[in-house]
Design a protein around this motif. Structure first.
Motif, PDB file in Angstrom:
ATOM      1  N   GLU A 335       0.836  -1.203   0.000  1.00  0.00           N
ATOM      2  CA  GLU A 335       0.000   0.000   0.000  1.00  0.00           C
ATOM      3  C   GLU A 335       0.870   1.253   0.000  1.00  0.00           C
ATOM      4  N   GLU A 336       1.914   1.236   0.819  1.00  0.00           N
ATOM      5  CA  GLU A 336       2.826   2.391   0.885  1.00  0.00           C
ATOM      6  C   GLU A 336       3.522   2.591  -0.453  1.00  0.00           C
ATOM      7  N   ARG A 338       2.404   1.676  -3.382  1.00  0.00           N
ATOM      8  CA  ARG A 338       1.414   2.113  -4.369  1.00  0.00           C
ATOM      9  C   ARG A 338       1.142   3.608  -4.267  1.00  0.00           C
ATOM     10  N   GLU A 339       1.078   4.136  -3.048  1.00  0.00           N
ATOM     11  CA  GLU A 339       0.810   5.555  -2.855  1.00  0.00           C
ATOM     12  C   GLU A 339       1.929   6.424  -3.430  1.00  0.00           C
ATOM     13  N   LYS A 340       3.142   5.923  -3.415  1.00  0.00           N
ATOM     14  CA  LYS A 340       4.280   6.697  -3.911  1.00  0.00           C
ATOM     15  C   LYS A 340       4.506   6.523  -5.404  1.00  0.00           C
ATOM     16  N   GLU A 346       2.507   1.962 -10.444  1.00  0.00           N
ATOM     17  CA  GLU A 346       1.285   1.969  -9.649  1.00  0.00           C
ATOM     18  C   GLU A 346       0.375   0.808 -10.027  1.00  0.00           C
ATOM     19  N   ASP A 390     -10.771  -1.551  -2.189  1.00  0.00           N
ATOM     20  CA  ASP A 390      -9.899  -0.456  -2.631  1.00  0.00           C
ATOM     21  C   ASP A 390      -9.275  -0.729  -3.988  1.00  0.00           C
TER      22      ASP A 390
END
Length: 500
Positions: A335-336, A338-340, A346, A390
Motif C-alpha cells: 500500500e505504501e 502504491r501511494e508513492k 502503480e 480499494d
C-alpha cells in the motif's frame, strides 16, 4: 531433560565446593621430590581395618565412629609418611565415606600424582561416589527438594568429571532458581565433558545418548545466553555445535533466529533459504523458519515458508494464522509503495495487492472456520475485504460489495459476546490436550459458555472431540479451559464450534 538414575558411569570435578563441616581440613603437605610405590605401614593397615569394619557395620552411629577412627589413622599416616601413595588413596576412600568430597578429591588427586598407576582404581571409587550422590540427587528432585538435589548433585560433580548428567541437571536447576551465571557455567561444564576424552570408547547406545545430551546442553546454554541478552555468545554456541553436527536443522534455525536479533538478517536469510530448499524439511521446521523471517520483517519470505508448511500440514491453525499475518504486513508495505508510485509502477503495485488480498481473504476465511470466535481473525478477514474494495475502486459495484462485507464483519466482531483465544495443542501417546481462554465481552458474569473442541487428523477428518463448559468471568476477564481428547491417531490440528 527428564531426570533418571544412573547404574554405572564412565573422573574429579570441582563445581560447587561442599565440605562436611565436622571433619576439619586434611593435612596435605607439599609433593615429595621423588615417587615410590604404595606400601603398607601401621597407619595404612589401621585405616584399612577401620574402613572394612565400617563397611560391614549396619549401625549408622557405630559406622561413623569407625570412619572417624580411620580418619585419625589417615591423618597420622600422612603426617608420618607423606610420600606414601597408599595413605593418600585410603584418605580419599575415607573422606568419600564421610561425605567430605572436597577432601576426597584432593586426596585422590595426590595419590594419583604420587603413583599414576592408581588411575583406574581411583576412577572406580570416584565413579561409585558420583553414582551414589547423583542418584540421591535425582531422588531429592523427585521429592521436590530442589535445594537438597542441588547440594547432592554438586557433590557428585565435585568428585567425578567424566559424566555430564549432574552438570546438565544443575544447569536446569540453577536456571529455575534465577542463578543464571551458575547455570551458564554448568552447561559449559557439561559440554566440556561431552566433547572431551570421556566420550572416547563409548558403546553406540551410550554414544547416541551423549550426542543427544550435547544437543540439550548446547540449546539450553544458547537459549539462556539469548535470554540474558548475550546473543553473540548464543550464536557462537550454535556455531560450535554445528561444527560437530553440521546437518542439525534445529541448530541452524536457532542460529538464524539469533542472527536476526543481532541485525544480521542477510546471514539469517541465507540459512533459511538453505533449509527451505531441503526436501525433507518438516512442517514444524518450516513454521519456525516462517516465524524467524517474520520477526526479521521479511514478510514475503515468511509467507512463503508458512505456505510450504501448510502444504505438508494444511490443518495447522497456527500456520494459517501466521500466513494471514504475513500477508497483512505484506499488504501494508505494498500500500505504501502504491501511494508513492505512478503509471506502470502503480498498476503493478495494484496487481500485487489484488493477489495478496485474494490470498489473505482465502486464508482468513478458512481460518475463521477453525477459530470462529477470535477477533483478530475477523479483523484480518475484514482487512482483506476492505483491501479488495480499494483495489477494485474502478468497478463501483464490485468495490461496494467488498466494502459491505467488510462492514458486516466488523459489526459482527463488535457484537461478539465472548472471545476464544490463547489456544494451544499438545499431543502425546495417542491423546491430545487443547487448552485456551475465554474472554467475556458482553455476557453477565456466571453465564454458561459451551464449546466443542475438536481434534483433526492428517486427512482433515475429526478424530475426537470434547465439550467444554465454563462460566463467564467478569467483564473483560479471562477464564481458562482445557480439553483432553483420546485421539488414537496422529493429530494434525484443532478447531472448535460454539454450542448454543
Amino acid at each position: 531433560m527428564y531426570p533418571r538414575r544412573i547404574k554405572g558411569g564412565r573422573t574429579a570435578g570441582v563445581l560447587g565446593l561442599l565440605l562436611t563441616s565436622l571433619l576439619g581440613g586434611a593435612l596435605f603437605p607439599a609433593a615429595a621430590s621423588g615417587q615410590r610405590r604404595p606400601s603398607n605401614n601401621m597407619w595404612t593397615r589401621s585405616t584399612a581395618l577401620y574402613l572394612d569394619r565400617a563397611r560391614k557395620n549396619p549401625r549408622p552411629d557405630e559406622k561413623r565412629e569407625l570412619l572417624l577412627q580411620a580418619l585419625e589413622a589417615v591423618k597420622e599416616g600422612i603426617a608420618k609418611d607423606p610420600d606414601n601413595p597408599q595413605i593418600w588413596f585410603l584418605a580419599g576412600r575415607t573422606y568419600v565415606q564421610l561425605d567430605s568430597l572436597a577432601q576426597a578429591d584432593s586426596a585422590f588427586t595426590k595419590a594419583q600424582e604420587l603413583y599414576p598407576d592408581y588411575e583406574k582404581e581411583i576412577d572406580v571409587h570416584r565413579r561409585n561416589a558420583w553414582v551414589a550422590r547423583y542418584n540421591a540427587g535425582i531422588g531429592a528432585l523427585q521429592q521436590q527438594d530442589i535445594d537438597g538435589a542441588i547440594a547432592l548433585l554438586e557433590k557428585a560433580d565435585l568428585i567425578y568429571d567424566k559424566m555430564p548428567n549432574a552438570r546438565l541437571q544443575l544447569g536446569s536447576l540453577y536456571a529455575g532458581k534465577g542463578e543464571h551465571e551458575r547455570a551458564v557455567a554448568a552447561y559449559r561444564g557439561a559440554l566440556e565433558i561431552l566433547r572431551g576424552p570421556a566420550r572416547e570408547g563409548l558403546e553406540e547406545k551410550e554414544a547416541a545418548q551423549w550426542r543427544e545430551n550435547e544437543e540439550i546442553a548446547t540449546f539450553n546454554l544458547a537459549q539462556l545466553l539469548a535470554q540474558l541478552g548475550r546473543d553473540e555468545e548464543a550464536a557462537q554456541a550454535y556455531r560450535d555445535f554445528l561444527a560437530r553436527e553440521p546437518q542439525n536443522r534445529a541448530a541452524k534455525i536457532n542460529l538464524a533466529i539469533v542472527l536476526s536479533r543481532l541485525g544480521r538478517s542477510d546471514e539469517a536469510a541465507e540459512i533459511y533459504t538453505e533449509l527451505m530448499g531441503q526436501a525433507d524439511v518438516t512442517a514444524n521446521e518450516l513454521f519456525t523458519i516462517g516465524l524467524g523471517l517474520y520477526n526479521g520483517e521479511q514478510f514475503a519470505r515468511a509467507a512463503e515458508a508458512f505456505r510450504k508448511s501448510l502444504e505438508l500440514n494444511p490443518h495447522a491453525r497456527d500456520a494459517l494464522y501466521n500466513l494471514a499475518q504475513a500477508l497483512y504486513r505484506q499488504s501494508t508495505s505494498l500500500e505504501e509503495a502504491r501511494e508513492k508510485a505512478s503509471g506502470d509502477e502503480e498498476r503493478k503495485a495494484a496487481a500485487d495487492l489484488q493477489s495478496v488480498y485474494d490470498e489473505l481473504r482465502t486464508v482468513s476465511e478458512k481460518l475463521r472456520t477453525l477459530d470462529p470466535r477470535n477477533r483478530n481473525v475477523m479483523l484480518l478477514l475484514a482487512r482483506a475485504y476492505r483491501g479488495l474494495a480499494d483495489v477494485n475502486a474502478d468497478d463501483a459495484a464490485t468495490s461496494e460489495a467488498w466494502r459491505q462485507k467488510a462492514l458486516d464483519l466488523l459489526q459482527a466482531q463488535e457484537q461478539l459476546s465472548f472471545e476464544v483465544g490463547d489456544v494451544r495443542m499438545a499431543a502425546e501417546e495417542g491423546k491430545v490436550t487443547i487448552s485456551g481462554s475465554i474472554t467475556n465481552l458482553k455476557l453477565e458474569a456466571g453465564t454458561p459458555i459451551r464449546i466443542r473442541v475438536i481434534a483433526v487428523g492428517k486427512d482433515g477428518a475429526e478424530v475426537g472431540s470434547q465439550e467444554v463448559s465454563v462460566a463467564a468471568p467478569a467483564a473483560d476477564a479471562k477464564e481458562r479451559f482445557e480439553a483432553v481428547i483420546e485421539a488414537g491417531v496422529e493429530v494434525a490440528g484443532w478447531k472448535y464450534e460454539v454450542l448454543e
